[in-house]
Design a protein around this motif. Structure first.
Motif, short mmCIF file in Angstrom:
data_model
loop_
_atom_site.label_atom_id
_atom_site.label_comp_id
_atom_site.label_asym_id
_atom_site.label_seq_id
_atom_site.Cartn_x
_atom_site.Cartn_y
_atom_site.Cartn_z
N PRO A 1 9.58 69.73 25.53
CA PRO A 1 8.10 69.50 25.17
C PRO A 1 8.14 68.76 23.86
N ILE A 2 9.11 69.02 22.84
CA ILE A 2 9.01 68.28 21.59
C ILE A 2 10.23 67.55 21.26
N ARG A 3 10.43 66.33 20.94
CA ARG A 3 11.18 65.53 20.53
C ARG A 3 10.95 64.53 19.38
N LEU A 4 11.83 64.30 18.75
CA LEU A 4 11.91 63.59 17.48
C LEU A 4 12.44 62.43 17.45
N ARG A 5 12.20 61.31 16.72
CA ARG A 5 12.89 60.21 16.72
C ARG A 5 13.31 60.12 14.96
N VAL A 6 14.71 59.80 14.94
CA VAL A 6 15.35 59.48 13.77
C VAL A 6 15.55 58.29 13.32
N ARG A 7 15.10 57.60 12.56
CA ARG A 7 15.30 55.90 12.63
C ARG A 7 16.19 56.13 11.13
N THR A 8 17.27 55.39 11.18
CA THR A 8 18.21 55.04 10.16
C THR A 8 18.42 53.66 9.96
N ASP A 9 19.22 53.20 8.85
CA ASP A 9 19.25 51.88 8.57
C ASP A 9 20.63 51.29 9.69
N LYS A 10 20.95 52.15 10.48
CA LYS A 10 21.81 51.65 11.35
C LYS A 10 21.50 52.25 12.86
N GLY A 11 20.23 52.21 13.22
CA GLY A 11 19.75 52.45 14.38
C GLY A 11 19.07 54.11 14.49
N SER A 12 18.58 54.11 15.74
CA SER A 12 17.69 55.31 15.74
C SER A 12 18.30 56.25 16.96
N VAL A 13 17.93 57.41 16.90
CA VAL A 13 18.25 58.55 17.95
C VAL A 13 17.04 59.50 18.25
N ILE A 14 16.88 59.90 19.39
CA ILE A 14 15.76 61.02 19.76
C ILE A 14 16.70 62.11 19.90
N ALA A 15 16.01 63.21 19.28
CA ALA A 15 16.75 64.45 19.69
C ALA A 15 15.63 65.71 19.38
N THR A 16 15.86 66.80 19.83
CA THR A 16 15.00 68.12 19.55
C THR A 16 15.04 68.35 18.26
N PRO A 17 13.99 69.23 17.93
CA PRO A 17 14.13 69.59 16.54
C PRO A 17 15.07 70.54 15.92
N GLU A 18 15.94 71.19 16.96
CA GLU A 18 17.05 72.07 16.37
C GLU A 18 18.41 71.33 16.34
N HIS A 19 18.42 70.08 17.05
CA HIS A 19 19.58 69.52 17.00
C HIS A 19 20.29 69.13 15.74
N LYS A 20 21.45 69.25 15.62
CA LYS A 20 22.17 69.22 14.29
C LYS A 20 22.94 67.82 13.95
N TRP A 21 23.10 67.33 12.76
CA TRP A 21 23.73 66.18 12.50
C TRP A 21 24.48 66.54 11.09
N LEU A 22 25.58 65.80 10.91
CA LEU A 22 26.46 66.02 9.81
C LEU A 22 26.08 64.99 8.81
N VAL A 23 25.36 65.93 7.86
CA VAL A 23 24.68 65.07 6.56
C VAL A 23 25.30 65.48 5.17
N ARG A 24 25.33 64.62 4.33
CA ARG A 24 25.79 64.69 3.07
C ARG A 24 24.76 65.17 2.07
N ASN A 25 25.30 66.30 1.60
CA ASN A 25 24.27 67.15 0.49
C ASN A 25 24.32 66.76 -0.82
N LYS A 26 23.66 67.50 -1.73
CA LYS A 26 23.32 66.84 -3.07
C LYS A 26 24.65 67.06 -3.63
N GLN A 27 25.65 67.90 -3.19
CA GLN A 27 26.97 68.00 -3.98
C GLN A 27 28.05 67.09 -3.07
#
Length: 808
Positions: A132-158
């Motif tokens: 029922p809910i999907r989000l599109r994530v646009r990046t400088d290298k392309g885009s993906v569509i995922a559900t809100p709970e789907h996880k990605w490997l992200v670099r944090n502030k540290q």
């Protein structure tokens, strides 16, 4: 009528299900009546019919316990496979191998800071559903569509990597990026490059020293016309390189960009000799040199299809981005059925034993998997057993096909409970047209190439009986070989791979060797028990040997259906119910098929047959000219000039033949070649986002395109038959049953089913409108001899170009 007036009367959430959809109540009643007489109900329910709620209503009205089998990222997200190809998520099957990373850093690494390493992972589960809910994530290298709970490997502030859900991503977040998805091309230029590098190329994938990457891809050649052509052609495809003169005067041309560009090269050109050198090359690679993709925006795209895979590592590469297991999107299925309990495999759960928890081990590596006692096998134990006990007590349990086929074979699953709590009264198979393939994939036996060679396997044999005899003959050799590895890997007192009590801590190499050997030993045991070898087929690839049933009927009853009293098998494209029943070994007289009428007005979704050319491998240039002219004539008709369109080509070769002709007539055409070329994912994005009336040419858009109100027309240029170069497809097609060519009938049925799937791309909502044209002259005879659902047949008409004769 047993079905109550509203969903709320069945305790379905009133905020989600205020009233039944058109025809839904009657469908529920039809299924209930069918179950009064039959064990199996095949429900062919088209778009918008609400199959999941129908199944839930049936379960509640029958007052029984059920197991729901499901199949979350956008299904059209490209996934990086272990052989360096990119395959759409919807096309990935259980048993496939993908390039992956460690889910968590290796704490035993020699590096000061723990790091993740690349791995070759196996797909062990797959789910497809509507979200029922999907989000599109646009990046400088392309885009993906995922559900809100789907996880990605992200670099944090540290500047450390952590898993972050889609709904919490913000612009400027950096997602770990691996490589740019790339489609293989089949033309002279790409064949030339493949041949050049096969002859004079060298590739290496490894970590260098001194903080420098050690991966390289080099082409060597004296200064001549070939070198000049290679330079020119690589430049056309966007590759950059550095050159140096070697000591013997030979020029060395090295591709720049490190591992991401090497992977893009291998996926695009597929040089066979170099690929043969690389099986397992990415196992244990440090991906620090691959880079990041910067998030630019995150926005909602509304409801639609999602797909989910479960891998042995919990990670895979989705559209170049490092993605967590989408098996969590099975939970998205529970947004529709939030009263049910989902069960996921052991690899989705951490082991709580201290000695294994310290190294981020999963429940799949726990001693309890081998039958050992454990304090956490209880309703409030570790996460794996908590979900297992909860699902055992819930009237509706949701599992994927692969996990179900494994757990249903067990006797006592839970301590304190007799029998198997998932052997229930009702089985619900969603995406039932995929059930046979899912069952076959779940029981496919895979033998490691290196170990099979080590034990003198008849490696090139295509005879399953010969391989089964070999597995029997080497039983004693295997036992002698395997015992020392167990002794090295497991502590003597507790039989644990890591034991703080005993101080047993084997090296990573010993642990990996033990796991590889254990998988090989289990595969041999399965091979020895395959029954009638004539019902199985052997295939080979760079990674090893696969032995799989030719047909689902060999194993479907034994592994799945015998554990249930009733089964509801449903899909929007079930195909011929007689063929499906045979493939699933449903006994005659015990099943019935129900066709649910389409609630989308037929005048909104017409399909016209206009036989322009009989398209085949022999189609010549003049015939392609006629086919292209017909497509362009359609695109220029009043009412379609400002509409977006899709041309379903059946193959990349035909897509390219048509594109070079149509691109001369208009700049509306986009495909896999040319200035506006792209992958399937990027083409779909253009159709969705671009305001121009684009027309996409592709063999890959028959499924997974869900863009309501955007596609005004589509053309099916070629009937999409299966690839007879695939030995499995060939074996199935050639199958005869009592003198009846069932294999050929099934081959035809799968082709027409793909046509029906393609037909469904144009109209995605009750008030949406779109027209489909079928131009392949081979279609009508196929249509007349095969089963098609009524919602397709009622919309199909003949067309003459002048429009003067419309007839069935």
């Amino acid at each position: 009528m047993r079905t109550p007036p509203t969903p709320a009367d069945l305790n379905l959430p009133a905020d989600k299900y205020l009233e039944w959809r058109p025809g839904q109540r009657q469908t529920i009643e039809d299924v209930l009546q069918a179950f009064d007489e039959y064990k199996y109900v095949l429900l062919n329910a088209p778009w918008g019919s609400g199959k999941t709620i129908v199944a839930t209503a049936v379960q509640r009205l029958m007052d029984v316990r059920s197991v729901n089998l499901t199949h979350c990222l956008d299904p059209d997200t490209p996934v990086l496979m272990a052989d360096f190809t990119w395959i759409l998520l919807r096309d990935v099957v259980i048993g496939d191998e993908v390039i992956s990373l460690d889910e968590y850093p290796d704490q035993t690494s020699r590096w000061t800071t723990a790091r993740r390493k690349t791995r070759i992972a196996k797909v062990i589960g797959k789910v497809m559903e509507d979200a029922p809910i999907r989000l599109r994530v646009r990046t400088d290298k392309g885009s993906v569509i995922a559900t809100p709970e789907h996880k990605w490997l992200v670099r944090n502030k540290q500047r450390r990597l952590e898993w972050k859900e889609t709904q919490y991503l913000i612009p400027s977040d950096a997602i770990k990026w691996f490589a740019q998805p790339q489609t293989q091309h089949f033309d002279y230029r790409h064949g030339y490059i493949a041949a050049a590098f096969d002859g004079e190329g060298h590739v290496r994938l490894k970590v260098g020293t001194g903080g420098r990457g050690g991966s390289h891809l080099v082409f060597t050649q004296r200064t001549n016309s070939m070198l000049r052509e290679v330079r020119r052609m690589l430049g056309i495809d966007g590759f950059t390189f550095v050159e140096r003169v070697m000591h013997n005067g030979v020029m060395a041309l090295a591709i720049r960009g490190g591992m991401p560009e090497i992977i893009r090269f291998l996926a695009m050109y597929r040089p066979k000799r170099l690929l043969d050198l690389l099986p397992g090359a990415l196992e244990g690679f440090d991906p620090q040199f691959t880079g990041f993709a910067t998030v630019q925006s995150v926005g909602s795209v509304g409801p639609g299809s999602v797909a989910c895979i479960e891998t042995t590592t919990g990670v895979f590469i989705a559209n170049g981005l490092v993605s967590h297991n989408t098996i969590q999107l099975q939970n998205q299925y529970l947004e529709t059925m939030d009263w049910a309990s989902v069960v996921t495999g052991r690899r989705n759960h951490a082991c709580e034993l201290d000695q294994l928890k310290a190294v981020n081990a999963t429940a799949n590596e726990a001693p309890c998997k081998e039958g050992a006692k454990c304090e956490y096998i209880r309703p409030d134990g570790c996460s794996y057993y908590r979900t297992l006990y909860a699902a055992a007590d819930n009237p509706q349990a949701v599992l994927n096909y692969a996990y179900a086929t494994r757990i249903l074979q067990s006797g006592g699953v839970l301590r304190g409970q007799s029998g198997n709590p998932f052997r229930r009264y009702l089985l619900v198979c969603d995406e039932g047209d995929l059930a046979e393939g899912a069952i076959i994939d779940a029981v496919t036996i895979r033998l490691d190439k290196g170990l099979a060679t080590q034990f003198d396997a008849p490696y090139r044999s295509a005879n399953p009986a010969l391989l089964a005899d070999w597995a029997i003959d080497i039983v004693h050799r295997i036992a002698t070989w395997y015992k020392p590895q167990q002794d090295d890997a497991l502590c003597g007192d507790h039989e644990l791979p890591l034991c703080e009590d005993c101080g047993h801590r084997p090296s990573r190499e010993i642990t990996q060797k033990y796991r590889r050997s254990t998988a090989f030993v289990r595969a041999l045991a399965e091979l020895r028990g395959i029954g009638s070898p004539d019902d199985w087929i052997v295939t080979h690839d760079n990674r090893g040997i696969s032995i799989r049933p030719i047909w689902g009927w060999t194993v479907s009853q034994q592994t799945l259906f015998r554990h249930f009293d009733k089964a509801l098998i449903m899909s929007a494209t079930l195909g011929d119910p007689k063929a499906l029943a045979k493939k699933l070994a449903l006994p005659n007289g015990e099943w019935v098929s129900i066709d649910v009428p389409c609630t989308f007005p037929v005048e909104n979704r017409p399909a016209f047959y206009w036989p322009v050319v009989k398209v085949s491998r022999k189609t010549d240039s003049a015939e392609f000219d006629r086919l292209a002219a017909a497509i362009n004539w359609i695109a220029e008709q009043d009412g379609l000039q400002e509409k977006k369109g899709i041309i379903h080509t059946g193959s990349f070769r035909i897509a390219n033949e048509l594109f070079v002709r149509l691109a001369q007539k208009s700049d509306r055409y986009v495909g896999h070649v040319g200035a506006q070329s792209g992958t399937k994912d990027s083409i779909i994005q253009m159709l969705r986002d671009d305001t121009r009336p684009l027309i996409a040419l592709s063999p890959s858009l028959a499924t997974g395109v869900d863009i309501p109100y955007e596609i005004g027309f589509q053309v099916i240029a070629k009937v999409p038959y299966g690839d007879l170069g695939d030995p499995v497809v060939r074996a199935r097609k050639d199958y005869m049953a009592a003198g009846i060519p069932f294999g050929r009938q099934n081959y035809d049925g799968e082709a027409i089913n793909t046509v029906v799937q393609a037909y469904g791309r144009a109209v995605r909502a009750p008030d949406d409108k779109g027209v489909t044209f079928i131009l392949d002259g081979n279609f009508w005879s196929l249509y007349k001899r095969t089963y098609t659902p009524e919602y397709f047949s009622e919309a199909l008409k003949w067309l003459r170009k002048e429009g003067s004769d419309n007839r069935r």
